[in-house]
Design a protein around this motif. Structure first.
Motif, PDB file in Angstrom:
ATOM      1  N   ILE A 108       1.091  -1.297  -0.025  1.00 31.48           N
ATOM      2  CA  ILE A 108      -0.058  -0.015   0.044  1.00 31.48           C
ATOM      3  C   ILE A 108       0.869   1.296  -0.040  1.00 31.48           C
ATOM      4  O   ILE A 108       1.739   1.410   0.772  1.00 31.48           O
ATOM      5  CB  ILE A 108      -1.019  -0.096   1.383  1.00 31.48           C
ATOM      6  N   PHE A 109       0.694   1.996  -1.104  1.00 29.89           N
ATOM      7  CA  PHE A 109       1.495   3.138  -1.281  1.00 29.89           C
ATOM      8  C   PHE A 109       0.767   4.502  -1.236  1.00 29.89           C
ATOM      9  O   PHE A 109      -0.319   4.470  -1.381  1.00 29.89           O
ATOM     10  CB  PHE A 109       2.193   3.289  -2.670  1.00 29.89           C
ATOM     11  N   ARG A 110       1.681   5.596  -0.898  1.00 31.69           N
ATOM     12  CA  ARG A 110       1.157   6.915  -1.257  1.00 31.69           C
ATOM     13  C   ARG A 110       1.454   6.974  -2.866  1.00 31.69           C
ATOM     14  O   ARG A 110       2.281   6.470  -3.441  1.00 31.69           O
ATOM     15  CB  ARG A 110       2.072   8.137  -0.640  1.00 31.69           C
ATOM     16  N   PRO A 111       0.635   7.743  -3.896  1.00 28.65           N
ATOM     17  CA  PRO A 111       0.933   7.897  -4.905  1.00 28.65           C
ATOM     18  C   PRO A 111       2.128   7.928  -5.629  1.00 28.65           C
ATOM     19  O   PRO A 111       2.654   7.298  -6.495  1.00 28.65           O
ATOM     20  CB  PRO A 111      -0.187   8.717  -5.583  1.00 28.65           C
ATOM     21  N   GLU A 112       2.931   9.120  -5.047  1.00 25.49           N
ATOM     22  CA  GLU A 112       3.940   9.437  -5.565  1.00 25.49           C
ATOM     23  C   GLU A 112       5.263   8.245  -5.048  1.00 25.49           C
ATOM     24  O   GLU A 112       5.981   8.162  -6.060  1.00 25.49           O
ATOM     25  CB  GLU A 112       4.578  10.801  -4.699  1.00 25.49           C
ATOM     26  N   VAL A 113       5.092   7.705  -3.916  1.00 25.26           N
ATOM     27  CA  VAL A 113       5.955   6.559  -3.727  1.00 25.26           C
ATOM     28  C   VAL A 113       5.820   5.526  -4.697  1.00 25.26           C
ATOM     29  O   VAL A 113       6.775   4.744  -4.901  1.00 25.26           O
ATOM     30  CB  VAL A 113       5.813   6.246  -2.262  1.00 25.26           C
ATOM     31  N   ARG A 114       4.628   5.271  -5.038  1.00 24.52           N
ATOM     32  CA  ARG A 114       4.195   3.997  -5.898  1.00 24.52           C
ATOM     33  C   ARG A 114       4.725   4.117  -7.177  1.00 24.52           C
ATOM     34  O   ARG A 114       5.162   3.410  -7.858  1.00 24.52           O
ATOM     35  CB  ARG A 114       2.569   4.025  -5.977  1.00 24.52           C
ATOM     36  N   SER A 115       4.577   5.443  -7.705  1.00 24.80           N
ATOM     37  CA  SER A 115       5.185   5.641  -9.235  1.00 24.80           C
ATOM     38  C   SER A 115       6.739   5.796  -9.190  1.00 24.80           C
ATOM     39  O   SER A 115       7.245   5.280 -10.147  1.00 24.80           O
ATOM     40  CB  SER A 115       4.507   7.197  -9.592  1.00 24.80           C
ATOM     41  N   PHE A 116       7.248   6.148  -7.988  1.00 24.42           N
ATOM     42  CA  PHE A 116       8.801   5.941  -8.001  1.00 24.42           C
ATOM     43  C   PHE A 116       9.087   4.677  -7.969  1.00 24.42           C
ATOM     44  O   PHE A 116      10.154   4.258  -8.830  1.00 24.42           O
ATOM     45  CB  PHE A 116       9.292   6.578  -6.771  1.00 24.42           C
ATOM     46  N   TYR A 117       8.524   3.828  -7.095  1.00 24.54           N
ATOM     47  CA  TYR A 117       9.174   2.344  -7.378  1.00 24.54           C
ATOM     48  C   TYR A 117       8.586   1.457  -8.315  1.00 24.54           C
ATOM     49  O   TYR A 117       9.078   0.419  -8.608  1.00 24.54           O
ATOM     50  CB  TYR A 117       8.699   1.689  -5.969  1.00 24.54           C
ATOM     51  N   ASN A 118       7.423   1.839  -8.932  1.00 22.90           N
ATOM     52  CA  ASN A 118       6.845   1.189  -9.866  1.00 22.90           C
ATOM     53  C   ASN A 118       6.780  -0.385 -10.067  1.00 22.90           C
ATOM     54  O   ASN A 118       7.321  -1.156 -10.948  1.00 22.90           O
ATOM     55  CB  ASN A 118       7.412   1.929 -11.235  1.00 22.90           C
ATOM     56  N   LEU A 119       6.457  -1.076  -8.901  1.00 24.05           N
ATOM     57  CA  LEU A 119       6.469  -2.509  -8.938  1.00 24.05           C
ATOM     58  C   LEU A 119       5.461  -3.165  -9.994  1.00 24.05           C
ATOM     59  O   LEU A 119       5.797  -4.276 -10.450  1.00 24.05           O
ATOM     60  CB  LEU A 119       5.866  -2.924  -7.441  1.00 24.05           C
ATOM     61  N   GLU A 120       4.534  -2.356 -10.308  1.00 26.24           N
ATOM     62  CA  GLU A 120       3.914  -3.167 -11.552  1.00 26.24           C
ATOM     63  C   GLU A 120       4.700  -3.365 -12.821  1.00 26.24           C
ATOM     64  O   GLU A 120       4.518  -4.421 -13.302  1.00 26.24           O
ATOM     65  CB  GLU A 120       2.677  -2.313 -11.917  1.00 26.24           C
ATOM     66  N   ARG A 121       5.707  -2.404 -13.092  1.00 25.38           N
ATOM     67  CA  ARG A 121       6.441  -2.351 -14.293  1.00 25.38           C
ATOM     68  C   ARG A 121       7.458  -3.715 -13.882  1.00 25.38           C
ATOM     69  O   ARG A 121       7.711  -4.362 -15.060  1.00 25.38           O
ATOM     70  CB  ARG A 121       6.963  -1.213 -14.430  1.00 25.38           C
ATOM     71  N   MET A 122       7.965  -3.767 -12.781  1.00 25.63           N
ATOM     72  CA  MET A 122       9.000  -4.729 -12.541  1.00 25.63           C
ATOM     73  C   MET A 122       8.319  -6.359 -12.688  1.00 25.63           C
ATOM     74  O   MET A 122       8.935  -7.011 -13.075  1.00 25.63           O
ATOM     75  CB  MET A 122       9.191  -4.699 -11.235  1.00 25.63           C
ATOM     76  N   TRP A 123       6.871  -6.388 -12.577  1.00 21.41           N
ATOM     77  CA  TRP A 123       6.302  -7.554 -12.725  1.00 21.41           C
ATOM     78  C   TRP A 123       5.765  -7.662 -14.382  1.00 21.41           C
ATOM     79  O   TRP A 123       4.939  -8.403 -14.607  1.00 21.41           O
ATOM     80  CB  TRP A 123       4.970  -7.816 -11.765  1.00 21.41           C
TER      81      TRP A 123
END
Length: 132
Positions: A108-123
């Protein structure tokens, strides 16, 4: 490496709890996050592709307060549902909270942190819209 099957958890037509009716733990996680107004819910099927879990769920909250509250509430609901005592990491800052419920890992992320780490793209997933 085979790509994980990805699906937006909330499509508008199907309630999040119905995304995978074969896994009651995943259904509880998705329903809990939906009830708490999580944004951009994504469920990633890891079954047979990873030894860490069968499913990964990624969601966003609007603030650190909402992220922390969603994680704590999810933990309580998992315990009440008989799924044991999940481990929670990242609550003090609540920019990125990980809930390890065994067969389901929840980020569970804050939106800015989610876009920085971009786990979806990693998968192999470009974002919550469902585009691969």
């Amino acid at each position: 490496m085979p790509q994980a099957q990805l699906q937006p958890a909330s499509t508008g037509a199907t309630p999040p709890a119905m995304v995978d009716s074969d896994d009651p733990q995943l259904a509880l996680v998705l329903q809990s996050l939906d009830d708490d107004q999580a944004q951009d819910l994504v469920s990633i099927d890891l079954e047979g592709k990873s030894s860490i879990a069968d499913h990964m769920v990624i969601a966003s909250g609007r603030s650190t307060r909402q992220v922390a509250a969603m994680a704590q509430k999810l933990s309580e609901r998992l315990k009440q549902g008989g799924f044991g005592n999940p481990r929670i990491e990242g609550l003090p800052a609540a920019d990125w909270v990980l809930v390890d419920a065994g067969s389901v890992i929840v980020h569970i992320f804050r939106p800015e942190v989610r876009s920085f780490y971009n786990l979806e793209r990693m998968w192999g997933f470009d974002g919550p819209s469902g585009a691969a």
